[in-house]
Design an enzyme around this catalytic site. Structure first.
Site, PDB file in Angstrom:
ATOM      1  N   GLY A  97       0.815  -1.215   0.000  1.00 44.20           N
ATOM      2  CA  GLY A  97       0.000   0.000   0.000  1.00 44.20           C
ATOM      3  C   GLY A  97       0.845   1.260   0.000  1.00 44.20           C
ATOM      4  CB  CYS A  98       3.820   2.224   1.936  1.00 41.37           C
ATOM      5  SG  CYS A  98       2.990   2.066   3.544  1.00 41.37           S
ATOM      6  CB  THR A  99       5.025   0.350  -2.999  1.00 43.38           C
ATOM      7  OG1 THR A  99       6.023  -0.084  -2.062  1.00 43.38           O
ATOM      8  CG2 THR A  99       5.642   0.455  -4.381  1.00 43.38           C
ATOM      9  CB  ALA A 104       5.581   6.192  -2.414  1.00 44.26           C
TER      10      ALA A 104
END
Length: 154
Positions: free
Chosen positions: A45-47, A50
């Site tokens: 999710g963070c990738t 970002a």
């Protein structure tokens, strides 16, 4: 936990970036700033979040918006994340989660019935004077940029 809303003054921050340099909220004075909080560098999710900011760099620039991502990760982990995905915007380290707490982005979470405290994925659009123009808690990674662009038009 106090949640920020449009019209609130955004809390100050002074955090280390991936190169170990201090980045302050006031470094962006006079420019809109997308500040988003993510749980852990280089996770799915963070990738997604970002990379969506990276991919929208031209649209954000046209709207006069700079961006910073903040997580509890150490600067070296932020550097690896940035290098792997060529993100091109500051990733800031908030290891004691003090800034996340100030923004209301630190709270109780649950995974498989187990309760713990961590980053609540959140995003904020600040105006050039540091006033919140939009605040989104529990934001979906793919909604971070569209929310900021829409709030920048208001």
């Amino acid at each position: 936990m106090t949640l920020l809303k449009a019209g609130d003054r955004a809390p100050e921050f002074a955090l280390r970036n991936a190169a170990g340099e201090i980045v302050r909220r006031t470094d962006f004075k006079g420019r809109k700033l997308l500040v988003y909080f993510y749980p852990k560098a280089d996770t799915p999710g963070c990738t997604t979040q970002a990379c969506s900011v990276r991919d929208a760099a031209a649209d954000l620039a046209r709207a006069g918006i700079a961006a910073v991502g903040i997580s509890p990760d150490a600067p070296d982990a932020q550097a690896r994340f940035d290098g792997k995905f060529k993100l091109g915007f500051p990733l800031l380290s908030d290891p004691d989660h003090a800034v996340a707490e100030a923004y209301g982005a630190w709270g109780e979470k649950s995974l498989y019935g187990k309760k713990y405290f961590g980053i609540v994925r959140s995003a904020f659009l600040l105006d050039g004077q540091g006033v919140v123009r939009g605040a989104w808690y529990k934001v979906k990674p793919e909604d971070t940029v569209p929310n900021a662009l829409a709030a920048a038009k208001d």
